[in-house]
Design an enzyme around this catalytic site. Structure first.
Site, PDB file in Angstrom:
ATOM      1  N   ASP A   1      21.587  -2.852  -5.634  1.00  0.00           N
ATOM      2  CA  ASP A   1      20.634  -2.186  -4.619  1.00  0.00           C
ATOM      3  C   ASP A   1      21.438  -2.261  -3.328  1.00  0.00           C
ATOM      4  OD1 ASP A   1      18.288  -1.168  -4.742  1.00  0.00           O
ATOM      5  OD2 ASP A   1      17.036  -2.886  -4.833  1.00  0.00           O
ATOM      6  N   ASP A   2      21.553  -0.937  -2.779  1.00  0.00           N
ATOM      7  CA  ASP A   2      21.865  -0.931  -1.423  1.00  0.00           C
ATOM      8  C   ASP A   2      23.474  -1.427  -1.035  1.00  0.00           C
ATOM      9  OD1 ASP A   2      19.481  -0.211  -1.390  1.00  0.00           O
ATOM     10  OD2 ASP A   2      18.811  -1.237   0.723  1.00  0.00           O
TER      11      ASP A   2
ATOM     12  N   CYS B   1      16.279   4.462  -3.236  1.00  0.00           N
ATOM     13  CA  CYS B   1      16.206   3.866  -4.503  1.00  0.00           C
ATOM     14  C   CYS B   1      15.881   4.536  -5.677  1.00  0.00           C
ATOM     15  CB  CYS B   1      15.636   2.308  -4.461  1.00  0.00           C
ATOM     16  SG  CYS B   1      16.079   1.281  -3.125  1.00  0.00           S
TER      17      CYS B   1
ATOM     18  N   HIS C   1      13.623   1.989 -10.714  1.00  0.00           N
ATOM     19  CA  HIS C   1      12.844   1.542  -9.605  1.00  0.00           C
ATOM     20  C   HIS C   1      11.456   1.262 -10.319  1.00  0.00           C
ATOM     21  CE1 HIS C   1      12.207   0.989  -5.205  1.00  0.00           C
ATOM     22  NE2 HIS C   1      10.975   1.219  -5.686  1.00  0.00           N
TER      23      HIS C   1
ATOM     24  N   ASP D   1      23.145   1.907  -6.167  1.00  0.00           N
ATOM     25  CA  ASP D   1      22.140   3.108  -5.950  1.00  0.00           C
ATOM     26  C   ASP D   1      22.290   4.169  -4.855  1.00  0.00           C
ATOM     27  OD1 ASP D   1      20.889   1.413  -4.507  1.00  0.00           O
ATOM     28  OD2 ASP D   1      18.859   1.618  -5.222  1.00  0.00           O
ATOM     29  N   HIS D   2      22.938   3.451  -3.936  1.00  0.00           N
ATOM     30  CA  HIS D   2      23.485   4.058  -2.423  1.00  0.00           C
ATOM     31  C   HIS D   2      23.948   3.223  -1.597  1.00  0.00           C
ATOM     32  CE1 HIS D   2      19.825   2.361  -1.336  1.00  0.00           C
ATOM     33  NE2 HIS D   2      18.983   2.994  -2.250  1.00  0.00           N
TER      34      HIS D   2
END
Length: 517
Positions: free
Chosen positions: A11-12, A50, A104, A300-301
């Protein structure tokens, strides 16, 4: 018969990793994986938030096809009954397992992480997850707060643990079961950190003395940044420690010393994540499966750490859209090791010196939407067909394209002909491009600019990234029929990578670049 798959999604996580050239971070276990993987240094998410990003790469379709730009709809009901990557593996005889945050959670995966379509057994969520946003951070006054910056003593946490620790334990438990069962598996493990709050075991701070932490190279809002492009980082403003700073909305900047603390804690959270990944990969060795398991590692990014005066994701800049992406394929990216030899011995970030270089590295621009077809090809499954232009009624197809042909092409060789391409219209005759997009409710920063609900979206920023430039247009968007009007351009951005790698000088309005547009 066939390889197992271990799919790790974080995540992130932006690519601040040793294997991506970051000099400060301690990430020895992820670097060790990279040393035996094909690493893509120019990989981009299709939307920097997300749920839309995850649904996009898990279905292999872009946000305009999943019709998910927020968190509040389930693609199978709202767009089309699209097969997912784990579902495809399941239908091809794999046991598919989900641990932690893969889909998510919530409406966007039908409150079930898309079980039973995607998974053989109900997905596992760590019990400690529910305390993520509680007041568990001890302030200088000894009281507990819900802070952004939140190093903790794990023994004082509810249950004496943290979500990612529990996810690693569960994933290792499942690996041991799969070893005994001797069934092919697709195991997806989703880690939370470095997602906010930056809540991690406090000992990781020792790796990053504050005096070694710099500010972002460009901690100011660029002069020519269109106001629609700016993300006002609303979510971090709601944390107790940020709230106490009383920073003006939307453009006020955080105090320098606090910016350093956020950056320090992001790095510390990455090292905490690295330990989890190290324990997981070492367990893959322990059960003797490193020789026949493909490992994918991605995020995810990304996440802005003060660049452009911005924090968090929610934008089209590289810092928000660029992700790590690597594929470990036994016998392809690395020579098979003799039985019993360790591929992934656990490395302690507190005692590691120096990193290891990636086994293979591609600078080709690639997209997360291509992970599904790529993984299918690597596993020896039939690659899902390319989607027609409109594919709402097509159950199995992909808008990405397999990137396996980049694995063994040396960068110097100009690729001849069109790689595996029959329909010239769909071919990248020139060079690969990554598309990202981000919705906005208005031309100026609002309280809901970062996460507008579908009904409030008025503008969509479509962005394309090539080796040489990032080009973005912010166009009128109608959420009632999901249509973008490219005749109605509200603003534009153009950054030339060679002279402006940090994307600080928008030259969209410089007439001399008219030919490029």
């Amino acid at each position: 018969d066939g390889m197992n798959v271990l799919f790790i999604v974080v995540d992130d996580l932006r690519p601040i990793l040793g294997c991506y050239g970051d000099k400060l971070v301690k990430s020895p276990n992820i670097d060790q994986l990279a040393a035996q993987s094909m690493v893509f240094s120019n990989a981009y998410a299709q939307q920097a938030v997300c749920a839309p990003s995850r649904v996009s790469f898990l279905t292999g379709r872009r946000p305009d096809t999943t019709r998910l730009y927020d968190f509040y709809s389930y693609w199978r009901v709202h767009a089309g009954n699209y097969s997912t990557m784990p579902q495809y593996f399941k239908e091809n005889g794999y046991v598919t397992l989900s641990v932690g945050k893969v889909f998510h959670p919530g409406v966007s995966s039908n409150y079930s992480d898309d079980y039973p379509y995607s998974w053989s057994i109900p997905p596992f969520h760590p019990s400690a997850e529910k305390y993520e946003n509680d007041k568990t951070c001890r302030g200088k006054d000894g009281k507990l707060y819900a802070n952004l910056v939140c190093p903790v003593n794990v023994t004082e946490m509810p249950g004496g643990t943290l979500p990612d620790i529990q996810s690693t334990e569960e994933a290792i438990r499942l690996l041991n079961i799969m070893k005994t069962n001797r069934q092919k598996f697709f195991l997806a493990v989703g880690y939370h950190k470095p997602h906010i709050p930056l809540r991690y075991p406090q000992e990781f701070l020792k790796l990053y003395p504050l005096e070694n932490i710099t500010l972002a190279p460009d901690p100011w809002v660029p002069k020519k940044l269109p106001s629609v492009a700016y993300n006002p980082w609303t979510d971090i403003r709601e944390r107790d420690d940020v709230k106490a700073l009383n920073v003006s909305f939307p453009y006020g900047s955080l105090p320098d010393d606090f910016q350093r603390q956020i950056r320090q804690s992001y790095y510390a959270a990455v090292s905490y994540l690295d330990v989890q990944v190290g324990l997981l990969l070492s367990a893959l060795d322990n059960v003797g499966l490193s020789n026949n398991t493909i490992v994918v590692f991605t995020a995810d990014h990304g996440w802005s750490l003060g660049e452009h005066g911005e924090w968090a994701k929610y934008s089209n800049f590289d810092v928000a859209t660029r992700v790590p992406l690597m594929f470990y394929v036994p016998g392809m990216t690395t020579f098979p090791v003799s039985q019993g030899a360790r591929v992934f011995p656990y490395l302690n970030p507190f005692s590691q010196i120096g990193g290891s270089a990636p086994q293979g590295q591609s600078k080709k621009v690639v997209e997360l939407v291509s992970v599904f077809p790529t993984l299918a090809e690597l596993a020896g499954l039939q690659v899902p067909p390319a989607c027609p232009e409109t594919s709402f009624g097509v159950v199995l197809c992909t808008e990405g394209t397999s990137i396996v042909h980049y694995f063994n092409v040396s960068e110097e060789k100009v690729e001849e002909g069109k790689e595996g391409c029959d329909d010239t219209d769909r071919c990248f005759i020139e060079e690969p491009v990554a598309f990202s997009q981000y919705p906005r409710p208005a031309d100026t920063p609002q309280w809901n600019s970062d996460k507008p609900k579908l009904k409030d979206i008025r503008i969509m920023g479509y962005s394309m990234r090539t080796t040489d430039y990032r080009y973005t247009v912010w166009v009128q968007f109608d959420p009632s029929n999901f249509s973008a009007d490219f005749e109605d351009v509200h603003a534009g951005e153009l950054y030339m990578m060679e002279t402006d790698p940090n994307q600080d000088y928008n030259i969209y309005n410089n007439t001399s670049h008219g030919w490029l547009l």
